[in-house]
Scaffold this active site. Sequence first.
Site, PDB file in Angstrom:
ATOM      1  N   TYR A   1     -45.765  13.464 -33.578  1.00 43.61           N
ATOM      2  CA  TYR A   1     -46.802  13.484 -32.536  1.00 43.61           C
ATOM      3  C   TYR A   1     -47.999  12.640 -32.977  1.00 43.61           C
ATOM      4  O   TYR A   1     -48.506  11.823 -32.201  1.00 43.61           O
ATOM      5  CB  TYR A   1     -47.213  14.933 -32.270  1.00 43.61           C
ATOM      6  CG  TYR A   1     -48.121  15.105 -31.067  1.00 43.61           C
ATOM      7  CD1 TYR A   1     -47.622  15.046 -29.766  1.00 43.61           C
ATOM      8  CD2 TYR A   1     -49.483  15.334 -31.233  1.00 43.61           C
ATOM      9  CE1 TYR A   1     -48.463  15.212 -28.670  1.00 43.61           C
ATOM     10  CE2 TYR A   1     -50.322  15.511 -30.146  1.00 43.61           C
ATOM     11  CZ  TYR A   1     -49.814  15.452 -28.863  1.00 43.61           C
ATOM     12  OH  TYR A   1     -50.648  15.606 -27.784  1.00 43.61           O
TER      13      TYR A   1
ATOM     14  N   LYS B   1     -49.011   9.266 -30.858  1.00 44.48           N
ATOM     15  CA  LYS B   1     -50.318   9.189 -30.195  1.00 44.48           C
ATOM     16  C   LYS B   1     -51.182   8.090 -30.808  1.00 44.48           C
ATOM     17  O   LYS B   1     -51.959   7.444 -30.106  1.00 44.48           O
ATOM     18  CB  LYS B   1     -51.022  10.547 -30.269  1.00 44.48           C
ATOM     19  CG  LYS B   1     -50.361  11.619 -29.400  1.00 44.48           C
ATOM     20  CD  LYS B   1     -50.289  11.203 -27.942  1.00 44.48           C
ATOM     21  CE  LYS B   1     -49.962  12.360 -27.010  1.00 44.48           C
ATOM     22  NZ  LYS B   1     -49.782  11.926 -25.615  1.00 44.48           N
TER      23      LYS B   1
HETATM   24  N1  LIG Z   1     -52.751  20.323 -23.880  1.00 45.46           N
HETATM   25  C1  LIG Z   1     -53.526  19.848 -24.847  1.00 45.46           C
HETATM   26  O1  LIG Z   1     -54.291  20.572 -25.505  1.00 45.46           O
HETATM   27  C2  LIG Z   1     -53.507  18.367 -25.147  1.00 45.46           C
HETATM   28  C3  LIG Z   1     -54.358  17.866 -26.152  1.00 45.46           C
HETATM   29  C4  LIG Z   1     -54.347  16.500 -26.430  1.00 45.46           C
HETATM   30  C5  LIG Z   1     -53.513  15.644 -25.693  1.00 45.46           C
HETATM   31  N2  LIG Z   1     -52.703  16.163 -24.725  1.00 45.46           N
HETATM   32  C6  LIG Z   1     -51.849  15.221 -23.985  1.00 45.46           C
HETATM   33  O2  LIG Z   1     -52.081  15.371 -22.594  1.00 45.46           O
HETATM   34  C7  LIG Z   1     -50.864  15.135 -21.867  1.00 45.46           C
HETATM   35  C8  LIG Z   1     -50.523  16.334 -21.004  1.00 45.46           C
HETATM   36  O3  LIG Z   1     -50.336  17.469 -21.837  1.00 45.46           O
HETATM   37  P1  LIG Z   1     -50.262  18.963 -21.228  1.00 45.46           P
HETATM   38  O4  LIG Z   1     -50.287  19.862 -22.398  1.00 45.46           O
HETATM   39  O5  LIG Z   1     -51.280  19.133 -20.187  1.00 45.46           O
HETATM   40  O6  LIG Z   1     -48.863  18.979 -20.460  1.00 45.46           O
HETATM   41  P2  LIG Z   1     -47.350  19.296 -20.949  1.00 45.46           P
HETATM   42  O7  LIG Z   1     -47.143  18.990 -22.379  1.00 45.46           O
HETATM   43  O8  LIG Z   1     -47.039  20.632 -20.494  1.00 45.46           O
HETATM   44  O9  LIG Z   1     -46.513  18.162 -20.190  1.00 45.46           O
HETATM   45  C9  LIG Z   1     -46.691  17.804 -18.835  1.00 45.46           C
HETATM   46  C10 LIG Z   1     -45.356  17.414 -18.232  1.00 45.46           C
HETATM   47  O10 LIG Z   1     -44.741  16.307 -18.919  1.00 45.46           O
HETATM   48  C11 LIG Z   1     -43.363  16.381 -18.594  1.00 45.46           C
HETATM   49  N3  LIG Z   1     -42.535  15.528 -19.468  1.00 45.46           N
HETATM   50  C12 LIG Z   1     -42.204  15.758 -20.772  1.00 45.46           C
HETATM   51  N4  LIG Z   1     -41.372  14.799 -21.208  1.00 45.46           N
HETATM   52  C13 LIG Z   1     -41.158  13.954 -20.174  1.00 45.46           C
HETATM   53  C14 LIG Z   1     -40.370  12.784 -19.985  1.00 45.46           C
HETATM   54  N5  LIG Z   1     -39.612  12.307 -20.967  1.00 45.46           N
HETATM   55  N6  LIG Z   1     -40.391  12.159 -18.771  1.00 45.46           N
HETATM   56  C15 LIG Z   1     -41.148  12.652 -17.772  1.00 45.46           C
HETATM   57  N7  LIG Z   1     -41.897  13.767 -17.867  1.00 45.46           N
HETATM   58  C16 LIG Z   1     -41.907  14.417 -19.064  1.00 45.46           C
HETATM   59  C17 LIG Z   1     -43.050  17.865 -18.742  1.00 45.46           C
HETATM   60  O11 LIG Z   1     -41.888  18.230 -18.002  1.00 45.46           O
HETATM   61  C18 LIG Z   1     -44.324  18.533 -18.229  1.00 45.46           C
HETATM   62  O12 LIG Z   1     -44.180  19.023 -16.898  1.00 45.46           O
HETATM   63  C19 LIG Z   1     -49.793  14.842 -22.928  1.00 45.46           C
HETATM   64  O13 LIG Z   1     -49.695  13.442 -23.099  1.00 45.46           O
HETATM   65  C20 LIG Z   1     -50.369  15.489 -24.181  1.00 45.46           C
HETATM   66  O14 LIG Z   1     -49.855  14.928 -25.360  1.00 45.46           O
HETATM   67  C21 LIG Z   1     -52.678  17.493 -24.441  1.00 45.46           C
END
Ligand SMILES: NC(=O)c1ccc[n+]([C@@H]2O[C@H](COP(=O)([O-])OP(=O)(O)OC[C@H]3O[C@@H](n4cnc5c(N)ncnc54)[C@H](O)[C@@H]3O)[C@@H](O)[C@H]2O)c1
Length: 254
Positions: free
Chosen positions: A160, A164
């Site tokens: 990860y 990123k």
């Molecule tokens: N949640 C956090 O605290 C956090 C912190 C930093 C960064 N992020 C980033 O923000 C973004 C959203 O994260 P989140 O936690 O809100 O959502 P999440 O991780 O639950 O993912 C959102 C959606 O992405 C879809 N997904 C996964 N793999 C996929 C693929 N190969 N093709 C198409 N869709 C796919 C999943 O089915 C899911 O519905 C991500 O890029 C994550 O890395 C999140």
Amino acid sequence: MSSPTPRTVIVTGGGRGIPASVVQRFVDGGDRVAVVDLVMERARAVAEAVQRRGDRPGAAMAFSCDVRSWDSVSAMAESVRASMGTPEVLVNAAGSYFAYKMPHETTEAEWDSVVDSNLKGIFLCCKAVLPGMMEARSGRIINFASNAARSVATALGVEYTAAKTGVLGLTRHLAREYADYNILVNTLAPGPTDVERVKETTSEDFYAAIPKTIPLGRYARPEEIAAVAWFLASPDASFITGATLDVNGGIIMV
Ligand SMILES: NC(=O)c1ccc[n+]([C@@H]2O[C@H](COP(=O)([O-])OP(=O)(O)OC[C@H]3O[C@@H](n4cnc5c(N)ncnc54)[C@H](O)[C@@H]3O)[C@@H](O)[C@H]2O)c1
């Protein structure tokens, strides 16, 4: 604030979490949004919820796609174009993850899945929409990284952090290459946000401890991240490209 004219916007990962809030923010602003997700039921549920809330039928439509595969991405982009018009904004927010493991315990399949969904997927989605944006000589692309890209992931593994961090370089490269076409490409790097995935990847104790490590003393709400995606796609951000916007409550200050 709303868009002067409705735009066609793709939000990958739009089926839940932060990206689902991004979908709602752009719909509220007057745009048409393609809700793209690996899990079609999630994308459909978000699109249907938008329809139920609003008075704009067709403002959100669901598309299934695995961003790790060019065949899947190019088919999705073609369907979006045919049913909603040429994409003017792309928000790359999809990405998978696995529970934390030491690097030497991480499998090749876990590495490939996380790097391909969080990094290669952004490249493929950009590749699919850039020709249309070049023709229009205008476009906005917002790529999701993480506070992990500024340092090291604490709740997730090496794959990860690596994926990123790659997003920052990919974004800078695209920003330089397509500036002549007035296509602005930026990274949005959220910090810990109160959505399903955080509960799935942390123990109860760790979940409760995280806010104590954040200077603002709490998780972000997904709407607070979505507001920055909206800003980056707005006329107010017309001189920002190749940048990384940290939206993390001060957890990493660079
Ligand atoms: N949640 C956090 O605290 C956090 C912190 C930093 C960064 N992020 C980033 O923000 C973004 C959203 O994260 P989140 O936690 O809100 O959502 P999440 O991780 O639950 O993912 C959102 C959606 O992405 C879809 N997904 C996964 N793999 C996929 C693929 N190969 N093709 C198409 N869709 C796919 C999943 O089915 C899911 O519905 C991500 O890029 C994550 O890395 C999140």
